[in-house]
Design an enzyme around this catalytic site. Sequence first.
Site, mmCIF file in Angstrom:
data_model
loop_
_atom_site.group_PDB
_atom_site.id
_atom_site.type_symbol
_atom_site.label_atom_id
_atom_site.label_comp_id
_atom_site.label_asym_id
_atom_site.label_seq_id
_atom_site.Cartn_x
_atom_site.Cartn_y
_atom_site.Cartn_z
ATOM 1 C CD GLU A 1 -1.980 -2.188 1.666
ATOM 2 O OE1 GLU A 1 -0.831 -2.683 1.688
ATOM 3 O OE2 GLU A 1 -2.987 -2.757 2.112
ATOM 4 C CE LYS B 1 -9.924 -4.845 -23.179
ATOM 5 N NZ LYS B 1 -9.952 -4.076 -21.945
ATOM 6 C CG ASP C 1 -11.371 3.235 -21.520
ATOM 7 O OD1 ASP C 1 -10.324 2.610 -21.830
ATOM 8 O OD2 ASP C 1 -12.335 2.691 -20.940
ATOM 9 C CB THR D 1 -7.058 -2.872 -19.883
ATOM 10 O OG1 THR D 1 -7.407 -2.867 -21.265
ATOM 11 C CG2 THR D 1 -8.271 -2.594 -19.028
HETATM 12 N N1 DSN Z 1 -14.290 -6.974 -21.850
HETATM 13 C C1 DSN Z 1 -13.635 -5.948 -22.626
HETATM 14 C C2 DSN Z 1 -13.850 -6.133 -24.086
HETATM 15 O O1 DSN Z 1 -13.998 -7.259 -24.496
HETATM 16 O O2 DSN Z 1 -13.866 -5.168 -24.827
HETATM 17 C C3 DSN Z 1 -13.995 -4.586 -22.234
HETATM 18 O O3 DSN Z 1 -14.331 -4.543 -20.908
#
Ligand code: DSN
Length: 420
Positions: free
Chosen positions: A57, A232, A202, A229
């Site tokens: 933390e 991806k 985003d 994220t």
């Molecule tokens: N689950 C992701 C997607 O497939 O685009 C987004 O949250």
Amino acid sequence: MQDFRDLLKTTDPDVAAALAGEERRQKGGVEMIPSENYTYPEVLALLGSVFTNKYSEGYPGRRYYGGQDFTDAVEELARARACAVFRAGHANVQPLSGSPMNQAVYLGFLKPGDTVLGMELSHGGHLTHGAPASHMGRLFNFVRYKTDPARAGAIDFDALRATALAARPRMVLCGFSSYPRDLDYVAFKAIADEVGALTMADVSHIGGLIAGGVLNNPMDAGFDFMTTTTHKSLRGPRGGMILCKAEHAKKIDSSVFPGLQGGPHMNVVAGVAVTLRIAATPPFRAYAGQVIANAKALAEALLADGIQLITGGTDNHMMVIDTVASFGLDGAEAERVLDAIGITTNKQIVPDDPRPPLKPSGIRLGTPAATTRGMREAEMRELAGLIAEALRHPADEAVLTRLKSACGEICTRFPVPGIG
Ligand code: DSN
């Protein structure tokens, strides 16, 4: 050293069997869900490393627990690399995934009831961009804008400006999870400036493509916040990060911790550091370019076969097939048929879809994972042929069996990193 799988077979044969099955599935089929990828073997190993044992933390140099020499080192590396790769003033690499990442920005910079402009879910926006079903959608006043099908899915900036002038948002939000085009961040920023709004992009789906320099970067347009994220197109471990202007650093850090989260997952942060080191290299830029080249090849082959794509094509890593218009199948049926031949996709709502989300009008396809395996334009054209034939013969077992074996043959030529 004994392979952990042998150990697992003794400790928990049920989970060992599930893992073996998932490894077989990932190797033996083509992954075309656009938000999925195969992370690096080093990152897979780091996720199972001793960094998972540590509570951290706080932030480097300001932690609430002792023993942080090495966790500080990896978090410093991850933050500095994120700033360099995305040309940002500050990075927070602790968000546990995409939803908390976006929530940390909203909760840190908006008051309940504040107005945010966000892309309509059926036009490609995301649940966390204020969909009524999400808690954020109830806490803030999201006003939605749409894409223009008459102009290849482009955003109608005149309409967006009129909405902004009427709604006086505190934040203009852009970004998507199902939109096959690039965005004009300069145009979003100009409208936000006119109404005195913060800007947030985003870029979860396209973080790797921005890092690789093949799509526009919102930070170059002067955005306040960019969230992405890490698992991806960026190919990292499952997590999220927030990039922002330096002036927002203190507030964003306290919004993530202690505002929203407790201890960061330092095994993930270590994996993010490695991912970002790789993302700054020429081979990663080549990968990002190939992801788009593959998507264009796949889209062109589908279009040439008379298949209807939402917006008429793609400029990024994904595309959406209108399966009802093209084959008379809803998205759930199309997803099931393609699963049966070893191609994994996901059912997808299309702009202003009259059908419900579990039986929508389309499916979404993407190329990051197949490109990671080394597939190129020629394989995309082969896959387009398999997809079209399967969806034209959804109940013909003999055809589907033949297509499954053709798909399996392609897979044998392209090993999966971390599995073989
Ligand atoms: N689950 C992701 C997607 O497939 O685009 C987004 O949250």
